[in-house]
Design an enzyme around this catalytic site. Structure first.
Site, short mmCIF file in Angstrom:
data_model
loop_
_atom_site.label_atom_id
_atom_site.label_comp_id
_atom_site.label_asym_id
_atom_site.label_seq_id
_atom_site.Cartn_x
_atom_site.Cartn_y
_atom_site.Cartn_z
N ASP A 122 0.85 -1.19 0.00
CA ASP A 122 0.00 0.00 0.00
C ASP A 122 0.89 1.24 0.00
O ASP A 122 2.01 1.21 0.52
CB ASP A 122 -0.90 0.02 1.24
CG ASP A 122 -2.15 0.88 1.04
OD1 ASP A 122 -3.24 0.31 0.83
OD2 ASP A 122 -2.04 2.13 1.09
N ASP B 282 3.65 2.70 -3.89
CA ASP B 282 2.77 3.58 -4.69
C ASP B 282 2.77 2.99 -6.09
O ASP B 282 3.80 3.00 -6.79
CB ASP B 282 3.35 5.00 -4.68
CG ASP B 282 2.53 5.96 -5.55
OD1 ASP B 282 1.74 5.49 -6.40
OD2 ASP B 282 2.72 7.18 -5.40
N VAL B 283 1.62 2.49 -6.54
CA VAL B 283 1.57 1.77 -7.82
C VAL B 283 1.86 2.65 -9.03
O VAL B 283 2.09 2.14 -10.12
CB VAL B 283 0.23 1.03 -8.02
CG1 VAL B 283 0.07 -0.11 -7.04
CG2 VAL B 283 -0.95 2.00 -7.97
N TYR C 221 -12.83 8.77 -13.20
CA TYR C 221 -12.95 7.40 -12.67
C TYR C 221 -13.53 6.46 -13.72
O TYR C 221 -13.08 5.31 -13.84
CB TYR C 221 -13.83 7.43 -11.42
CG TYR C 221 -13.83 6.17 -10.60
CD1 TYR C 221 -12.80 5.91 -9.69
CD2 TYR C 221 -14.84 5.23 -10.72
CE1 TYR C 221 -12.79 4.75 -8.93
CE2 TYR C 221 -14.85 4.07 -9.96
CZ TYR C 221 -13.82 3.84 -9.07
OH TYR C 221 -13.81 2.68 -8.32
N LYS D 267 -11.51 3.09 -15.17
CA LYS D 267 -11.94 1.71 -14.94
C LYS D 267 -12.30 1.00 -16.25
O LYS D 267 -12.09 -0.21 -16.38
CB LYS D 267 -13.11 1.69 -13.95
CG LYS D 267 -12.71 2.13 -12.54
CD LYS D 267 -11.61 1.23 -11.95
CE LYS D 267 -11.32 1.58 -10.50
NZ LYS D 267 -10.28 0.70 -9.91
N ASN E 110 -5.22 -3.82 -7.40
CA ASN E 110 -6.43 -3.31 -6.73
C ASN E 110 -6.37 -1.83 -6.38
O ASN E 110 -7.40 -1.16 -6.32
CB ASN E 110 -6.66 -4.12 -5.45
CG ASN E 110 -7.69 -3.49 -4.55
OD1 ASN E 110 -8.88 -3.53 -4.82
ND2 ASN E 110 -7.22 -2.85 -3.48
N THR F 275 -16.12 1.39 2.21
CA THR F 275 -14.67 1.38 2.41
C THR F 275 -14.25 2.82 2.73
O THR F 275 -15.10 3.67 2.99
CB THR F 275 -13.93 0.92 1.14
OG1 THR F 275 -14.11 1.93 0.12
CG2 THR F 275 -14.44 -0.43 0.62
P1 NAD Z 1 -10.04 2.30 0.11
O1 NAD Z 1 -9.73 3.75 0.06
O2 NAD Z 1 -10.71 1.75 1.33
O3 NAD Z 1 -8.73 1.46 -0.16
C1 NAD Z 1 -7.82 1.81 -1.18
C2 NAD Z 1 -6.41 1.56 -0.71
O4 NAD Z 1 -5.54 1.90 -1.80
C3 NAD Z 1 -6.00 2.46 0.47
O5 NAD Z 1 -5.39 1.67 1.48
C4 NAD Z 1 -5.05 3.45 -0.14
O6 NAD Z 1 -4.02 3.88 0.77
C5 NAD Z 1 -4.47 2.66 -1.29
N1 NAD Z 1 -3.91 3.50 -2.33
C6 NAD Z 1 -4.36 4.70 -2.79
N2 NAD Z 1 -3.53 5.17 -3.72
C7 NAD Z 1 -2.54 4.26 -3.86
C8 NAD Z 1 -1.38 4.19 -4.67
N3 NAD Z 1 -1.04 5.19 -5.49
N4 NAD Z 1 -0.61 3.08 -4.58
C9 NAD Z 1 -0.92 2.10 -3.73
N5 NAD Z 1 -1.98 2.12 -2.91
C10 NAD Z 1 -2.78 3.19 -2.99
O7 NAD Z 1 -10.94 2.03 -1.18
P2 NAD Z 1 -11.57 0.71 -1.81
O8 NAD Z 1 -12.98 1.01 -2.05
O9 NAD Z 1 -11.21 -0.49 -1.04
O10 NAD Z 1 -10.84 0.68 -3.22
C11 NAD Z 1 -10.13 -0.45 -3.70
C12 NAD Z 1 -10.39 -0.60 -5.18
O11 NAD Z 1 -11.77 -0.89 -5.38
C13 NAD Z 1 -10.12 0.66 -6.00
O12 NAD Z 1 -9.49 0.31 -7.23
C14 NAD Z 1 -11.50 1.22 -6.26
O13 NAD Z 1 -11.54 2.01 -7.41
C15 NAD Z 1 -12.28 -0.07 -6.40
N6 NAD Z 1 -13.73 0.05 -6.26
C16 NAD Z 1 -14.28 0.42 -5.07
C17 NAD Z 1 -15.66 0.53 -4.97
C18 NAD Z 1 -16.33 0.93 -3.68
O14 NAD Z 1 -17.53 1.20 -3.68
N7 NAD Z 1 -15.65 0.97 -2.55
C19 NAD Z 1 -16.46 0.25 -6.08
C20 NAD Z 1 -15.86 -0.13 -7.27
C21 NAD Z 1 -14.49 -0.23 -7.35
#
Ligand code: NAD
Length: 282
Positions: A51, A77-78, A184, A188, A104, A219
């Site tokens: 992360d 950081d990805v 966004y 995606k 992810n 989240t």
């Molecule tokens: P979240 O914010 O709870 O978790 C995301 C994590 O990614 C965090 O720990 C953050 O520190 C980390 N992060 C952010 N930028 C980063 C980077 N540059 N490099 C590495 N890590 C990084 O959010 P989430 O909802 O768990 O999101 C996870 C994935 O799910 C994302 O790709 C998001 O787009 C996708 N997603 C989420 C939802 C939703 O409703 N929560 C819906 C569709 C897709």
């Protein structure tokens, strides 16, 4: 595929067994990525939680180790391509290879063109939107997924054992969501089509590449705004089931795609959105 001991085809539950395999998850300190990491550990895999928030990744890894799981953490950081390669190499050195990778990490910052409570957001229009937010979302959600899948494929090809790459896309790859920041959606859609393309390229190496397309999950995404009652109601009402999801609900799908249970599934777009993408009830 036959069971080594009996010569019989494996039973259904046996195909979910990932004991002894190793998995790397990006964005694993929170939310959906943390659920993936937990699912892999609970099913017996050795896991690297990565992360951008390295301290939180280490905190979660320590919590899982205390439960008896074999996990490690690394700061990543990805959007940093060189660092991504280092972190994958460190995983390989620690666990002797890589079987499962989750691309992810992602974020959704900035306003949508429509406010959750209704009405246009003056800051969220195509001609008012801050282009720096576009750059950041594309760099992390799309280019970050490319960086991650690039190194996952490199290690899996090297081992010759195949593997499973899973990217977190979104139902926003398919539908457009007015309260979500505009970049966004293309970020995606890009991830989903990259998954299809890589499935085509990597199938001959027995590397499967699939996408999970979540709908709304509680989240910390969007600065935790899904925990706000007004925002949450907008999302609850958008699903056919009338409720947004909790992250434990994504674990079985992650395990299905990570394991031999999905041995003939590649290039798939697995929607898990409470039916939201089918349309609204009202
Ligand atoms: P979240 O914010 O709870 O978790 C995301 C994590 O990614 C965090 O720990 C953050 O520190 C980390 N992060 C952010 N930028 C980063 C980077 N540059 N490099 C590495 N890590 C990084 O959010 P989430 O909802 O768990 O999101 C996870 C994935 O799910 C994302 O790709 C998001 O787009 C996708 N997603 C989420 C939802 C939703 O409703 N929560 C819906 C569709 C897709």
């Amino acid at each position: 595929m036959t069971d080594a001991g009996t010569g019989q085809p494996p039973k259904a539950l046996e195909q979910f067994d990932i004991a002894g395999r190793s998995a790397l998850v990006t964005g694993a300190a929170s939310g959906i990525g943390l659920a993936y990491a937990e699912a892999m550990a609970e099913a017996g895999a050795r896991v690297t939680l990565t992360d951008v928030d390295g301290a939180s990744a280490e905190r979660e890894a320590a919590r899982l180790r205390a439960q008896g799981y074999e996990v490690r953490a690394d700061e990543l950081d990805v959007s940093d391509r060189a660092r991504t390669t280092q972190v994958f190499d460190a995983h390989e050195a620690a666990y002797g290879g890589l079987d499962i990778a989750f691309a992810n990490a992602g974020l959704g910052i900035g306003p949508g063109f429509w406010k959750p409570e209704g009405g246009r957001d003056p800051q969220g229009q195509i001609d008012t939107y801050d282009p720096a937010i576009w750059d950041r979302i594309i760099a992390i959600n799309l280019t970050g997924a490319y960086n991650t899948m690039r190194d996952a494929a490199r290690l899996m090809k090297k081992s010759g054992n195949g593997g499973s790459i899973i990217a977190t896309s979104s139902n926003a790859a398919v539908i457009c969501e007015p309260i979500v920041p505009m970049p966004y959606m293309p970020s995606k859609a890009g991830v989903s089509h990259l998954v299809r393309h890589l499935a085509l390229e990597l199938g001959a190496y027995q590397i499967r590449v699939n996408a999970i397309l979540p709908g709304p999950f509680v989240t910390n995404i969007a600065d935790g705004s899904l925990k706000d009652p007004v925002v949450r109601k907008a999302w609850d009402d958008a699903t056919l089931m009338g409720r947004i999801a909790e992250t434990y609900q994504i674990k079985p799908l992650a395990l299905f795609l990570a394991s031999d249970a999905s041995s003939y599934v590649t290039g798939a777009q697995m929607m898990i959105d409470g039916g939201m993408s089918l349309g609204r009830l009202g």
